[in-house]
Design a protein around this motif. Structure first.
Motif, PDB file in Angstrom:
ATOM      1  N   PRO A  11      23.192   7.476 -21.643  1.00 45.35           N
ATOM      2  CA  PRO A  11      24.762   6.787 -21.686  1.00 45.35           C
ATOM      3  C   PRO A  11      25.787   7.780 -21.516  1.00 45.35           C
ATOM      4  CG  PRO A  11      23.694   7.330 -24.038  1.00 45.35           C
ATOM      5  CD  PRO A  11      22.676   7.745 -23.000  1.00 45.35           C
ATOM      6  N   VAL A  12      26.834   7.435 -20.941  1.00 48.62           N
ATOM      7  CA  VAL A  12      27.954   8.079 -20.772  1.00 48.62           C
ATOM      8  C   VAL A  12      29.255   7.467 -21.628  1.00 48.62           C
ATOM      9  CG1 VAL A  12      29.828   8.725 -18.870  1.00 48.62           C
ATOM     10  CG2 VAL A  12      27.708   8.355 -18.416  1.00 48.62           C
ATOM     11  N   LEU A  13      29.675   8.306 -22.361  1.00 51.24           N
ATOM     12  CA  LEU A  13      30.598   8.033 -23.514  1.00 51.24           C
ATOM     13  C   LEU A  13      32.039   8.628 -23.181  1.00 51.24           C
ATOM     14  CD1 LEU A  13      28.332   8.583 -26.630  1.00 51.24           C
ATOM     15  CD2 LEU A  13      28.679   6.466 -25.319  1.00 51.24           C
ATOM     16  N   ASP A  14      32.960   7.817 -23.350  1.00 50.25           N
ATOM     17  CA  ASP A  14      34.218   8.313 -23.176  1.00 50.25           C
ATOM     18  C   ASP A  14      34.811   9.116 -24.429  1.00 50.25           C
ATOM     19  OD1 ASP A  14      35.026   6.570 -25.125  1.00 50.25           O
ATOM     20  OD2 ASP A  14      36.412   5.450 -23.929  1.00 50.25           O
ATOM     21  N   ALA A  15      36.020   9.643 -24.754  1.00 48.36           N
ATOM     22  CA  ALA A  15      36.448  10.337 -25.791  1.00 48.36           C
ATOM     23  C   ALA A  15      36.480   9.546 -27.112  1.00 48.36           C
ATOM     24  CB  ALA A  15      37.817  11.077 -25.585  1.00 48.36           C
ATOM     25  N   ASN A  16      36.502   8.254 -26.963  1.00 49.34           N
ATOM     26  CA  ASN A  16      36.504   7.375 -28.264  1.00 49.34           C
ATOM     27  C   ASN A  16      35.140   7.106 -28.602  1.00 49.34           C
ATOM     28  OD1 ASN A  16      39.525   7.510 -28.279  1.00 49.34           O
ATOM     29  ND2 ASN A  16      39.352   5.926 -26.389  1.00 49.34           N
ATOM     30  N   GLY A  17      33.969   7.520 -27.873  1.00 50.83           N
ATOM     31  CA  GLY A  17      32.548   7.169 -28.153  1.00 50.83           C
ATOM     32  C   GLY A  17      32.251   5.768 -27.618  1.00 50.83           C
ATOM     33  N   GLU A  18      32.970   5.106 -26.803  1.00 48.52           N
ATOM     34  CA  GLU A  18      32.544   3.957 -26.098  1.00 48.52           C
ATOM     35  C   GLU A  18      31.821   4.262 -24.988  1.00 48.52           C
ATOM     36  OE1 GLU A  18      34.829   0.074 -23.912  1.00 48.52           O
ATOM     37  OE2 GLU A  18      36.175   1.577 -24.964  1.00 48.52           O
ATOM     38  N   ILE A  20      30.609   3.791 -21.385  1.00 49.68           N
ATOM     39  CA  ILE A  20      31.121   2.999 -20.315  1.00 49.68           C
ATOM     40  C   ILE A  20      30.207   3.035 -19.230  1.00 49.68           C
ATOM     41  CG2 ILE A  20      33.626   3.925 -20.924  1.00 49.68           C
ATOM     42  CD1 ILE A  20      33.113   6.224 -18.661  1.00 49.68           C
ATOM     43  N   GLY A  21      28.827   3.651 -19.327  1.00 46.82           N
ATOM     44  CA  GLY A  21      27.822   3.422 -18.329  1.00 46.82           C
ATOM     45  C   GLY A  21      26.762   4.359 -18.731  1.00 46.82           C
ATOM     46  N   VAL A  22      25.882   4.379 -17.503  1.00 47.39           N
ATOM     47  CA  VAL A  22      24.691   5.261 -17.823  1.00 47.39           C
ATOM     48  C   VAL A  22      24.630   6.309 -16.524  1.00 47.39           C
ATOM     49  CG1 VAL A  22      23.181   3.762 -19.329  1.00 47.39           C
ATOM     50  CG2 VAL A  22      23.065   3.736 -16.579  1.00 47.39           C
ATOM     51  N   VAL A  23      24.127   7.571 -16.728  1.00 48.79           N
ATOM     52  CA  VAL A  23      24.136   8.665 -15.703  1.00 48.79           C
ATOM     53  C   VAL A  23      23.141   7.950 -14.476  1.00 48.79           C
ATOM     54  CG1 VAL A  23      23.392  10.732 -15.078  1.00 48.79           C
ATOM     55  CG2 VAL A  23      24.471  10.269 -17.543  1.00 48.79           C
ATOM     56  N   ASN A  24      23.791   8.212 -13.227  1.00 46.56           N
ATOM     57  CA  ASN A  24      22.833   7.445 -12.146  1.00 46.56           C
ATOM     58  C   ASN A  24      22.522   8.866 -11.211  1.00 46.56           C
ATOM     59  OD1 ASN A  24      21.806   5.547 -10.474  1.00 46.56           O
ATOM     60  ND2 ASN A  24      23.573   5.697  -9.135  1.00 46.56           N
ATOM     61  N   ASP A  25      23.430   9.987 -11.298  1.00 47.67           N
ATOM     62  CA  ASP A  25      23.427  10.940 -10.080  1.00 47.67           C
ATOM     63  C   ASP A  25      24.296  12.328 -10.441  1.00 47.67           C
ATOM     64  OD1 ASP A  25      22.197  12.240  -8.086  1.00 47.67           O
ATOM     65  OD2 ASP A  25      22.207  10.702  -6.862  1.00 47.67           O
ATOM     66  N   LEU A  26      23.829  13.162 -10.085  1.00 49.52           N
ATOM     67  CA  LEU A  26      25.007  14.407  -9.927  1.00 49.52           C
ATOM     68  C   LEU A  26      25.079  14.823  -8.820  1.00 49.52           C
ATOM     69  CD1 LEU A  26      23.009  16.172 -12.989  1.00 49.52           C
ATOM     70  CD2 LEU A  26      25.176  14.621 -13.313  1.00 49.52           C
ATOM     71  N   GLY A  27      26.310  15.232  -8.702  1.00 48.23           N
ATOM     72  CA  GLY A  27      26.790  15.947  -7.203  1.00 48.23           C
ATOM     73  C   GLY A  27      26.877  17.283  -7.489  1.00 48.23           C
ATOM     74  N   ILE A  28      26.505  18.228  -6.206  1.00 49.09           N
ATOM     75  CA  ILE A  28      26.506  19.356  -6.148  1.00 49.09           C
ATOM     76  C   ILE A  28      27.514  20.187  -5.049  1.00 49.09           C
ATOM     77  CG2 ILE A  28      24.531  19.907  -7.662  1.00 49.09           C
ATOM     78  CD1 ILE A  28      23.157  20.722  -4.890  1.00 49.09           C
ATOM     79  N   ALA A  29      27.951  21.268  -5.093  1.00 49.59           N
ATOM     80  CA  ALA A  29      28.502  21.917  -3.870  1.00 49.59           C
ATOM     81  C   ALA A  29      27.598  22.797  -3.323  1.00 49.59           C
ATOM     82  CB  ALA A  29      29.578  22.877  -4.330  1.00 49.59           C
ATOM     83  N   ARG A  43      26.519   4.510 -13.426  1.00 47.74           N
ATOM     84  CA  ARG A  43      26.468   3.091 -13.445  1.00 47.74           C
ATOM     85  C   ARG A  43      27.308   2.299 -14.373  1.00 47.74           C
ATOM     86  NH1 ARG A  43      21.238   3.226 -12.061  1.00 47.74           N
ATOM     87  NH2 ARG A  43      20.798   2.453 -13.944  1.00 47.74           N
ATOM     88  N   GLY A  44      28.439   1.699 -14.146  1.00 50.73           N
ATOM     89  CA  GLY A  44      29.259   1.034 -15.137  1.00 50.73           C
ATOM     90  C   GLY A  44      28.787  -0.478 -15.307  1.00 50.73           C
ATOM     91  N   PRO A  45      29.628  -1.402 -16.092  1.00 50.40           N
ATOM     92  CA  PRO A  45      29.271  -2.687 -16.314  1.00 50.40           C
ATOM     93  C   PRO A  45      29.071  -3.413 -15.105  1.00 50.40           C
ATOM     94  CG  PRO A  45      31.212  -2.079 -17.470  1.00 50.40           C
ATOM     95  CD  PRO A  45      30.887  -0.937 -16.515  1.00 50.40           C
ATOM     96  N   GLY A  46      27.800  -4.324 -15.111  1.00 45.97           N
ATOM     97  CA  GLY A  46      27.649  -4.889 -13.613  1.00 45.97           C
ATOM     98  C   GLY A  46      27.103  -3.917 -12.922  1.00 45.97           C
ATOM     99  N   LYS A  47      26.506  -2.827 -13.194  1.00 44.62           N
ATOM    100  CA  LYS A  47      25.715  -1.962 -12.348  1.00 44.62           C
ATOM    101  C   LYS A  47      26.837  -1.563 -11.174  1.00 44.62           C
ATOM    102  CE  LYS A  47      21.035  -3.556 -13.028  1.00 44.62           C
ATOM    103  NZ  LYS A  47      19.874  -3.879 -12.539  1.00 44.62           N
ATOM    104  N   THR A  48      27.864  -1.334 -11.473  1.00 45.27           N
ATOM    105  CA  THR A  48      29.180  -0.832 -10.415  1.00 45.27           C
ATOM    106  C   THR A  48      29.053   0.710 -10.544  1.00 45.27           C
ATOM    107  OG1 THR A  48      30.538  -2.868 -11.083  1.00 45.27           O
ATOM    108  CG2 THR A  48      31.457  -1.029  -9.874  1.00 45.27           C
ATOM    109  N   VAL A  70      38.106  12.401 -22.002  1.00 42.27           N
ATOM    110  CA  VAL A  70      39.202  11.498 -21.896  1.00 42.27           C
ATOM    111  C   VAL A  70      38.960   9.935 -22.274  1.00 42.27           C
ATOM    112  CG1 VAL A  70      40.645  12.907 -20.669  1.00 42.27           C
ATOM    113  CG2 VAL A  70      39.105  11.011 -19.694  1.00 42.27           C
ATOM    114  N   PRO A  71      39.892   9.196 -22.821  1.00 43.86           N
ATOM    115  CA  PRO A  71      39.440   7.768 -22.998  1.00 43.86           C
ATOM    116  C   PRO A  71      39.107   7.170 -21.573  1.00 43.86           C
ATOM    117  CG  PRO A  71      41.433   8.266 -24.183  1.00 43.86           C
ATOM    118  CD  PRO A  71      41.179   9.525 -23.231  1.00 43.86           C
ATOM    119  N   ALA A  72      38.611   5.892 -21.665  1.00 46.57           N
ATOM    120  CA  ALA A  72      38.201   5.241 -20.434  1.00 46.57           C
ATOM    121  C   ALA A  72      39.170   4.908 -19.693  1.00 46.57           C
ATOM    122  CB  ALA A  72      37.243   4.047 -20.694  1.00 46.57           C
TER     123      ALA A  72
END
Length: 613
Positions: A11-18, A20-29, A43-48, A70-72
């Motif tokens: 899970p991905v949580l914002d600063a308020n603990g809410e 907002i989605g689940v980890v899908n990937d990581l980008g690297i340089a 991926r956020g709500p509705g798999k966006t 930060v908050p969402a």
């Protein structure tokens, strides 16, 4: 340390603990030696799908969650930059080239280093079994490690560092990898060829696309599999293929063109330069498997009155990609080959020394264009030559040279053919090791599977008890049939049909029948001796033993049949060899085992029938 498989789906949580989605990937340089994770894809709500800056928004992370700073409502989404890749999409479960180990591997997991509470760096790819188990469940990995430790077999990680990875299985035309590490362009052509041979067919063209014409030509010449090279060439654009052929040595280009269909070959030749086309067509004019077909037209020949200084000036004018010069060939006034001088001798001689004097009157070891290439290769090995001149039989003029590398290729091909006929494997030990215990067992213990089939057939024919009793004798017939094939192939490899001292086919047949009679007699003597000791009871244990003896009588007939048919196998081998066709030793063994089993079942069925019931 943390693994990508442990982070995906967290899970991905914002600063308020809410959430907002689940980890899908990581980008690297990709520009860094050990790349920083620069983006978080989730991926956020509705798999966006969303993507944000890792450095700007991620506060903490572990193998359970990712928490933002930060908050969402304060999040600003970003996009993948030109120098970035997504490691789950572009690396996980994909093929990569390990440029240190010169091999192609599949990425099972990715190892990350948490240098701080909020910063991640990619260390490398996990290509071993632990990555597969971990992706299924960390519990599977832990269980496998404990079991291995109990039996004294540790399961180490198999990590390939990022600086030894080269990406090939990806569709990222706008991503330019500029990592400061060795890439395909820096590898030796032979190593590139080895890597290409390990790749999925659909990826080979991508590797060639990364190479310039000269590199592609050198790698193509190093491929051991002619069929693979032909397929790659056939899939290439005609202009690119002809340009690559022009970069190849004439003998290598002629060998490759000779494998193509006529229409494709003519089209590629017509697109080549006049000089290169003429050289290739001259070689194609010679028969397959002859010295003319494998010789190269790139050599240095000078008149006997030329001096060392003249030769040095001539060699300075040679193009950079000219065939390596080990010998200078000396010609007389009529242009005939009159001598040979090594380059080493030129270096230690005075500039005004003539080549005629340096070459002397020693007889030159040479070949004719129609000589068998295997004989030429063996002569090169016998006389420790780096090259052998090929001379026109009528004019005495030098037509080309067969170099030691081409001779080694011929000898290697011949060795692989002999191994194949003898029932061995021409692959390397590594490929055999990766094929699994079952495959190796089938390859080397084929008779066992024929025995199982025979036991089932006899159980159906004679009933379970009688059938199984008879089948216990079958391995003797199968193993002798297997040895018969070894006997035939050894004879074939040792004696050429045209050799004056080779035994005739009739002599071979008589010897084979004698061996078969000897084997059959030994088996029958064992049966007769056992019959004199064992009661001829027809019930219980005695009946089973009686059926076993009938099985050995069937063995005697099957053994005799195997050796009586031995000349047929030799004839097949010789005829296919004359036609230039390869013969699989495994097929020969399979046929011999089938014949022996069929004879055994037929005879055993007839002999065992009277005592049934």
């Amino acid at each position: 340390m943390i693994y990508l498989s442990q982070m995906l789906g967290n899970p991905v949580l914002d600063a308020n603990g809410e959430k907002i989605g689940v980890v899908n990937d990581l980008g690297i340089a990709t520009r860094e030696v050990f790349p920083r994770v620069t983006s978080l894809a989730f991926r956020g709500p509705g798999k966006t799908p969303f993507m944000i800056s890792w450095r700007k928004y991620v506060e903490t992370f572990d193998d359970n969650e990712v928490r933002l700073a930060v908050p969402a409502t304060d999040i600003r989404f970003s996009y993948l930059q030109p120098n970035e890749v997504l490691i789950a999409r572009d690396l996980l479960n994909k093929q990569i080239v390990d440029t240190r180990g010169m091999r192609v591997v599949r990425v099972n997991d990715l190892k990350l280093s948490d240098t701080s509470s909020s910063q991640l760096r990619l260390l490398g790819a996990e290509v071993g079994m632990r990555g597969i188990l971990r992706a299924l469940s960390p519990s599977f990995e832990k269980l496998a490690l404990r079991i291995g430790h109990m039996f004294g077999h540790e399961m180490p990680e198999k990590i390939i560092a990022w600086n030894y990875m080269d990406l090939i299985d990806r569709d990222l035309s706008n991503v330019k990898l500029s990592v400061s590490h060795q890439t395909l362009d820096d590898l030796h052509p032979a190593d590139v060829a080895d890597i290409i041979e390990q790749l999925d067919p659909r990826l080979r063209g991508q590797v060639f696309a990364q190479l310039d014409d000269a590199q592609a030509a050198e790698a193509m010449a190093e491929l051991d599999d002619d069929e693979m090279a032909t397929k790659i060439m056939g899939d290439m654009n005609d202009v690119d293929a002809s340009r690559m052929l022009s970069e190849m040595d004439p003998d290598d280009a002629a060998e490759l063109v000779g494998e193509l269909d006529y229409e494709k070959a003519e089209k590629l030749l017509s697109l080549m330069g006049i000089k290169e086309q003429r050289a290739v067509r001259q070689l194609l004019g010679y028969k397959d498997d002859t010295a003319g077909r494998i010789m190269t037209s790139e050599f240095v020949a000078v008149p006997r009155e030329a001096t060392v200084a003249d030769v040095a000036a001539r060699m300075r004018e040679l193009p950079e990609d000219f065939e390596p010069v080990n010998y200078v060939y000396v010609t007389d006034e009529a242009g005939k080959l009159a001598g040979v001088c090594s380059v080493r001798r030129l270096f230690v001689s005075s500039p005004d020394e003539t080549l005629g004097k340096l070459a002397g009157d020693d007889e030159v070891i040479s070949a004719k264009p129609d000589d068998d290439q295997e004989d030429v290769a063996e002569d090169i090995a016998k006389y420790n030559l780096l090259a052998m001149p090929v001379v026109d039989e009528k004019t005495g003029k030098i037509l080309g040279i067969v170099t030691v590398d081409d001779a080694l290729d011929v000898l290697e091909e011949e060795h692989e053919e002999d191994l194949q006929i003898a029932g061995g494997s021409s692959g390397d030990a590594g490929s055999d090791a990766n094929s699994g215990e079952l495959v190796r067992f089938v390859r080397h213990q084929m008779w066992f599977f024929f025995w199982v089939v025979g036991a089932v057939a006899l159980a159906l024919l004679l009933g379970p008890y009688d059938g199984l009793a008879v089948s216990f004798a079958a391995p003797v017939a199968l193993l002798v049939a297997d040895e018969m094939v070894h006997y035939v192939t050894s004879f074939f490899l040792e004696y050429d049909e045209d050799d004056d001292d080779a035994p005739s086919l009739g002599g071979f047949a008589v010897k084979g029948i004698a061996l078969g009679v000897l084997w059959a007699a030994i088996v029958l003597l064992v049966v007769l001796g056992a019959n004199g000791v064992i009661n001829t009871a027809t019930e219980g244990f005695g009946a089973i033993v009686f059926q076993l003896l009938r099985g050995f009588e069937a063995v005697a007939v099957a053994v005799l049949a195997s050796f009586v048919t031995a000349p047929a196998y030799l004839v097949v081998l010789r005829r296919r060899d004359d036609a230039g066709k390869d013969t699989s030793g495994l097929v020969l063994h399979g046929v011999a085992l089938f014949v022996a089993l069929a004879v055994f079942i037929a005879v055993a069925g007839v002999l065992a029938m009277p005592v049934m019931g």
